[in-house]
Design a protein around this motif. Structure first.
Motif, short mmCIF file in Angstrom:
data_model
loop_
_atom_site.label_atom_id
_atom_site.label_comp_id
_atom_site.label_asym_id
_atom_site.label_seq_id
_atom_site.Cartn_x
_atom_site.Cartn_y
_atom_site.Cartn_z
N MET A 144 0.82 -1.20 0.00
CA MET A 144 0.00 0.00 0.00
C MET A 144 0.85 1.25 0.00
SD MET A 144 -3.21 0.66 -0.09
CE MET A 144 -3.85 2.29 -0.41
N THR A 145 1.97 1.23 0.70
CA THR A 145 2.78 2.42 0.83
C THR A 145 3.46 2.82 -0.45
OG1 THR A 145 4.63 1.08 1.57
CG2 THR A 145 3.22 2.01 3.27
N SER A 146 3.70 1.87 -1.36
CA SER A 146 4.40 2.18 -2.60
C SER A 146 3.46 2.52 -3.74
CB SER A 146 5.30 1.00 -3.00
OG SER A 146 4.50 -0.15 -3.21
N ALA A 147 2.15 2.42 -3.51
CA ALA A 147 1.19 2.66 -4.58
C ALA A 147 1.23 4.12 -5.00
CB ALA A 147 -0.21 2.29 -4.11
N ALA A 148 1.14 4.34 -6.32
CA ALA A 148 1.15 5.70 -6.84
C ALA A 148 -0.15 6.41 -6.44
CB ALA A 148 1.29 5.67 -8.36
N ILE A 149 -0.02 7.71 -6.21
CA ILE A 149 -1.19 8.50 -5.84
C ILE A 149 -1.76 9.13 -7.10
CG2 ILE A 149 -2.07 10.38 -4.42
CD1 ILE A 149 0.14 9.88 -2.46
N THR A 150 -2.74 8.45 -7.69
CA THR A 150 -3.42 8.93 -8.88
C THR A 150 -4.91 9.03 -8.57
OG1 THR A 150 -3.83 6.69 -9.70
CG2 THR A 150 -1.74 7.73 -10.33
N ARG A 151 -5.66 9.67 -9.49
CA ARG A 151 -7.10 9.75 -9.28
C ARG A 151 -7.72 8.36 -9.24
NH1 ARG A 151 -5.86 14.13 -12.41
NH2 ARG A 151 -6.50 16.16 -11.53
N ARG A 152 -7.24 7.48 -10.10
CA ARG A 152 -7.77 6.13 -10.10
C ARG A 152 -7.48 5.42 -8.78
NH1 ARG A 152 -6.52 2.25 -15.14
NH2 ARG A 152 -7.95 3.81 -16.04
N ALA A 153 -6.25 5.58 -8.26
CA ALA A 153 -5.89 4.94 -7.00
C ALA A 153 -6.69 5.51 -5.84
CB ALA A 153 -4.39 5.10 -6.75
N GLY A 192 3.61 3.33 6.73
CA GLY A 192 4.49 4.08 5.84
C GLY A 192 5.95 3.93 6.20
N ALA A 193 6.24 3.76 7.48
CA ALA A 193 7.62 3.57 7.94
C ALA A 193 8.02 2.09 7.94
CB ALA A 193 7.78 4.14 9.34
N LYS A 194 7.13 1.21 7.50
CA LYS A 194 7.38 -0.23 7.41
C LYS A 194 7.71 -0.84 8.79
CE LYS A 194 8.97 0.16 2.63
NZ LYS A 194 7.66 -0.17 2.09
N ASP A 195 6.98 -0.40 9.81
CA ASP A 195 7.16 -0.92 11.16
C ASP A 195 6.03 -1.90 11.46
OD1 ASP A 195 7.55 -1.45 13.82
OD2 ASP A 195 7.84 0.63 14.42
N ALA A 196 6.19 -3.16 11.02
CA ALA A 196 5.14 -4.16 11.16
C ALA A 196 4.87 -4.51 12.62
CB ALA A 196 5.52 -5.43 10.38
N VAL A 197 5.89 -4.45 13.45
CA VAL A 197 5.70 -4.78 14.86
C VAL A 197 4.75 -3.79 15.51
CG1 VAL A 197 6.86 -5.03 17.09
CG2 VAL A 197 7.99 -5.84 15.01
N THR A 251 -9.68 8.39 3.10
CA THR A 251 -8.57 8.13 2.19
C THR A 251 -7.45 9.13 2.43
OG1 THR A 251 -10.06 7.20 0.52
CG2 THR A 251 -7.90 7.93 -0.24
N ALA A 252 -7.82 10.39 2.67
CA ALA A 252 -6.81 11.40 3.00
C ALA A 252 -6.07 11.03 4.28
CB ALA A 252 -7.46 12.77 3.14
N GLU A 253 -6.80 10.53 5.29
CA GLU A 253 -6.15 10.12 6.53
C GLU A 253 -5.05 9.10 6.25
OE1 GLU A 253 -8.81 8.64 9.50
OE2 GLU A 253 -10.33 10.17 9.10
N SER A 254 -5.41 8.05 5.51
CA SER A 254 -4.46 6.98 5.22
C SER A 254 -3.29 7.48 4.38
CB SER A 254 -5.18 5.83 4.51
OG SER A 254 -4.27 4.83 4.11
N ARG A 255 -3.60 8.20 3.29
CA ARG A 255 -2.55 8.66 2.39
C ARG A 255 -1.64 9.69 3.04
NH1 ARG A 255 -1.66 5.72 -2.40
NH2 ARG A 255 -3.65 4.78 -3.02
N VAL A 256 -2.22 10.61 3.79
CA VAL A 256 -1.42 11.62 4.48
C VAL A 256 -0.54 10.96 5.54
CG1 VAL A 256 -1.57 13.54 6.14
CG2 VAL A 256 -2.91 13.60 4.03
N GLY A 257 -1.10 10.04 6.31
CA GLY A 257 -0.31 9.35 7.33
C GLY A 257 0.84 8.57 6.73
N GLN A 258 0.59 7.87 5.63
CA GLN A 258 1.65 7.11 5.00
C GLN A 258 2.71 8.02 4.38
OE1 GLN A 258 0.07 4.09 2.39
NE2 GLN A 258 -1.30 3.29 3.96
N ALA A 259 2.28 9.17 3.84
CA ALA A 259 3.24 10.13 3.28
C ALA A 259 4.15 10.68 4.37
CB ALA A 259 2.50 11.27 2.58
N SER A 304 6.64 8.01 5.47
CA SER A 304 7.74 7.82 4.51
C SER A 304 8.46 9.13 4.20
CB SER A 304 7.21 7.21 3.22
OG SER A 304 6.24 8.07 2.63
N LYS A 305 8.06 10.22 4.87
CA LYS A 305 8.69 11.54 4.71
C LYS A 305 8.61 12.05 3.27
CE LYS A 305 11.98 11.00 8.50
NZ LYS A 305 13.40 11.11 8.91
N SER A 306 7.45 11.90 2.65
CA SER A 306 7.28 12.34 1.26
C SER A 306 6.34 13.54 1.20
CB SER A 306 6.72 11.20 0.40
OG SER A 306 6.44 11.67 -0.91
#
Length: 471
Positions: A1-10, A78-83, A293-301, A304-306
């Motif tokens: 999920m974290t590597s998915a491109a942020i497009t209108r379709r996504a 987003g930081a890949k911290d599965a634990v 969706t903004a919550e998830s995408r903003v949090g993951q960004a 990942s510091k993007s």
């Protein structure tokens, strides 16, 4: 999920399951209202309306279990911290269940205290109290379910969240119809229908979470259980979520004030307000598809510091939010009469509701900025900004409502409409600071603001929209 491109379709692919699931929440409210409203009993209809606000006030005091969980999980993902992702799930479920048990234990004191805040009448309060008591039976399941839902949304598992929502709301509608129309339990039957459905949903949610974790994740949780219940971690969790609790209480006071304003004008006006609130709730929950969706995408960004992904997520979810708001304005404007007549057969309630329907039609567009900004700040886990904005906007709303009391029901709805403007404007005060911080590591402050990825293990809560009474 974290590597998915942020497009209108996504964005739309992630949002549509939330939209479908969320629209079933107010549809349950529509069914609850219609089941009681078609009996022609204005007191029972008003009791469900008043009782719903009381239950929402009690449950959504702990709304951080959903809202904070989404932002925290998204940042850990987003930081890949599965634990930490796994620890958050266990921590949230345990906390939600424990708080729900506390509500049941304290209901003897809580129910009378809650109704002192509302201007009802003897018969109305008695019926509404029965509804609330029935709803509290589902408190542990409901609050634990908040945590599971927030966890799934933070991971971007929106289809799994949709399945959970469908199970909950299908069971709710079915049981309401059985308890009210078959057994004749009235408002209390609506309460038992919802609380029973919450237990069914919790069992489903636990199964979904186990499936998402997979065999390896379930095995790892057993090894990592001590981390989830570490006293220091739990203490920090309660401490940093104080901001979101205050924020949620402030908004619950706002909508409780709105309920009380209708109650002051009598059961007929309260019932009319409740009918119109269903229209706003439907729009709010559909638009929440993009806010979540903004919550998830903003949090993951942020995790990942993007900064690029952060800004693009906001722009695309904003486009969808405003377009959807316009669609609802048109739909309510042209279909309002038919919906009002479908939901209640009481001619006096119909008359009052139709007179104020234009305000319900405007609110999806006026409320869109506030709902989207809530999602952005939740994903960024900026609890202090959400708290301060909610307190300020609630104070402005209350002052407006008091000033417009001579206008009666018209003043009540003008004040509510302006409350969305206040919510967006006050959050806007903290927007420049958030924008400056994104993409850089920040040192944690006592309030939990400004955490960079390096400090992601200290939970912070963000802030909305609860179920129905917080559109």
């Amino acid at each position: 999920m974290t590597s998915a491109a942020i497009t209108r379709r996504a964005i739309f692919a992630q949002a549509w399951p939330i939209m479908v699931g969320q629209i079933t929440v107010p549809l349950v409210g529509l069914v609850d209202t219609a089941v009681i409203g078609r009996t022609g009993d204005a007191v029972a209809l008003a009791a469900v309306a008043l009782g719903s606000f009381v239950v929402t006030f009690l449950f959504w005091t702990f709304g951080f279990l959903r809202m904070g969980m989404t932002g925290l999980t998204a940042q850990a993902e987003g930081a890949k911290d599965a634990v930490e992702v796994r620890a958050l799930l266990i921590r949230g479920i345990a906390m939600g269940f424990g708080l729900g048990l506390a509500l049941i234990a304290l209901q003897v004191a809580l129910i009378p205290l809650a109704f002192r805040l509302f201007a009802g009448a003897g018969q109305l309060d008695a019926v509404a109290e029965g509804f609330v008591a029935a709803r509290l039976f589902g408190a542990p399941a409901a609050l634990a379910g908040f945590a599971i839902n927030g966890w799934l949304l933070g991971l971007g598992r929106t289809r799994a969240a949709l399945l959970l929502q469908i199970v909950m709301n299908t069971a709710n509608i079915t049981l309401d119809l059985i308890f009210v129309w078959h057994f004749g339990w009235g408002a209390r039957g609506v309460g038992f229908g919802t609380s029973s459905a919450e237990w069914i949903a919790l069992a489903t949610g636990l199964g979904i979470a186990a499936s998402v974790l997979g065999r390896e994740g379930r095995t790892a949780i057993r090894r990592e259980i001590a981390r989830a219940f570490d006293p220091a971690a739990l203490k920090r969790l309660f401490g940093v979520n104080a901001d979101i609790m205050v924020r949620t209480i402030a908004l619950l006071i706002l909508f409780g004030w709105f309920a009380n304003a209708g109650a002051r004008l009598g059961p007929v006006q309260l019932g009319a307000n409740h009918v119109l609130s269903q229209f706003v709730a439907v729009a709010a929950y559909v638009l929440d598809g993009f806010a979540f969706t903004a919550e998830s995408r903003v949090g993951q960004a942020i995790g990942s510091k993007s900064r690029t992904n952060f800004l693009r997520a906001i722009r695309l979810t904003g486009e969808f939010s405003f377009a959807s708001g316009l669609v609802f304005v048109v739909a309510i404007a042209f279909g309002g009469r038919w919906l009002v007549e479908l939901m209640t057969s009481n001619p006096h309630v119909q008359e009052r509701a139709l007179a104020l329907a234009p305000f319900a039609a405007l609110q999806p567009l006026i409320g869109a900025p506030a709902w989207l900004l809530d999602g952005i700040f939740i994903g960024a886990t900026r609890g202090k900004a959400l708290r301060n904005a909610a307190i300020l906007s609630t104070a402005l709303y209350v002052a407006t409502d008091i000033a417009l009391r001579p206008w009666g029901a018209l003043g009540v709805w003008i004040a509510l409409t302006l409350s969305y403007v206040y919510r967006a404007a006050t959050l806007g005060l903290w927007w420049p600071g958030l924008l400056r911080e994104v993409g850089t590591s920040q040192s944690p402050s006592p309030s939990g603001e400004g955490l960079g990825v390096g400090q992601r293990l200290m939970p912070i809560a963000g802030g909305e929209a609860p179920p129905q009474p917080l559109p």
